[in-house]
Design an enzyme around this catalytic site. Structure first.
Site, PDB file in Angstrom:
ATOM      1  N   ALA A  38       0.101  -0.838  -0.010  1.00  0.00           N
ATOM      2  CA  ALA A  38      -0.389   0.048   0.130  1.00  0.00           C
ATOM      3  C   ALA A  38       1.008   1.272  -0.381  1.00  0.00           C
ATOM      4  CB  ALA A  38      -1.364  -0.110   1.225  1.00  0.00           C
ATOM      5  N   CYS A  39       1.944   0.984  -0.264  1.00  0.00           N
ATOM      6  CA  CYS A  39       2.794   1.749   0.392  1.00  0.00           C
ATOM      7  C   CYS A  39       2.944   3.412  -1.679  1.00  0.00           C
ATOM      8  CB  CYS A  39       4.588   2.216   0.190  1.00  0.00           C
ATOM      9  SG  CYS A  39       5.779   3.063   0.378  1.00  0.00           S
TER      10      CYS A  39
END
Length: 165
Positions: free
Chosen positions: A39-40
């Protein structure tokens, strides 16, 4: 004969499929060890890491991905879901290990080694975010590191890898 204490080859870790993997299996290969998170904002680097690996796969080079939820809770996935995310979204085929802590007291021994000069003999660099990269030579020695904003496609990173191959 035992592994050098200055070499990453002394460690083992669990792959995302649950199998134990000795890092000594990578002897003779240049490694780029990266803490990853699905999710970066840097997650698209997964594709570039795979492209780099594809380009250099015949030259004793490997990328090792270590998922971590240490920064901003950006790895909400577990186990197979991490692997599927990386494979489906970015075509990742390089080894991905079990999610682990990479900083602080609870850090995995591999990352304590990578980030601590007293242990690795060369560099001090604690990851401050996801996609921190450590460059390891064929003998398993940590020789350099790159901050998350250094893309796998960057000339600086590629030149350093080429020098070690």
């Amino acid at each position: 004969m035992g592994e050098s204490l200055r070499s990453i080859h002394q460690f083992k870790a669990k792959l995302i499929n649950g199998k134990d993997k000795k890092l000594s299996d990578y002897k003779g290969k240049v490694l780029l060890v990266v803490n990853i998170a699905s999710a970066c904002g840097f997650a698209p680097q997964l594709k570039e890491l795979q492209e780099l690996r594809d380009e250099l796969k015949d030259e004793e080079f490997e990328v090792l991905g270590f998922p971590s939820n240490d920064f901003g809770g950006q790895e909400p996935l577990e186990g197979k879901a991490i692997n599927e995310f990386c494979e489906l979204n970015y075509g990742v085929k390089f080894p991905i290990f079990n999610k682990m802590m990479i900083r602080g007291e609870q850090a995995n021994p591999i990352f304590k080694f990578l980030s601590t000069k007293e242990l690795n003999g060369n560099i001090k660099s604690t990851p401050r975010w996801n996609f921190h990269k450590y460059l390891v030579n064929k003998d398993g020695e940590v020789v350099d590191y790159f901050f998350p904003f250094t893309k796998p496609s960057s000339t600086k990173l590629r030149k350093k890898i080429q020098r070690l191959l």
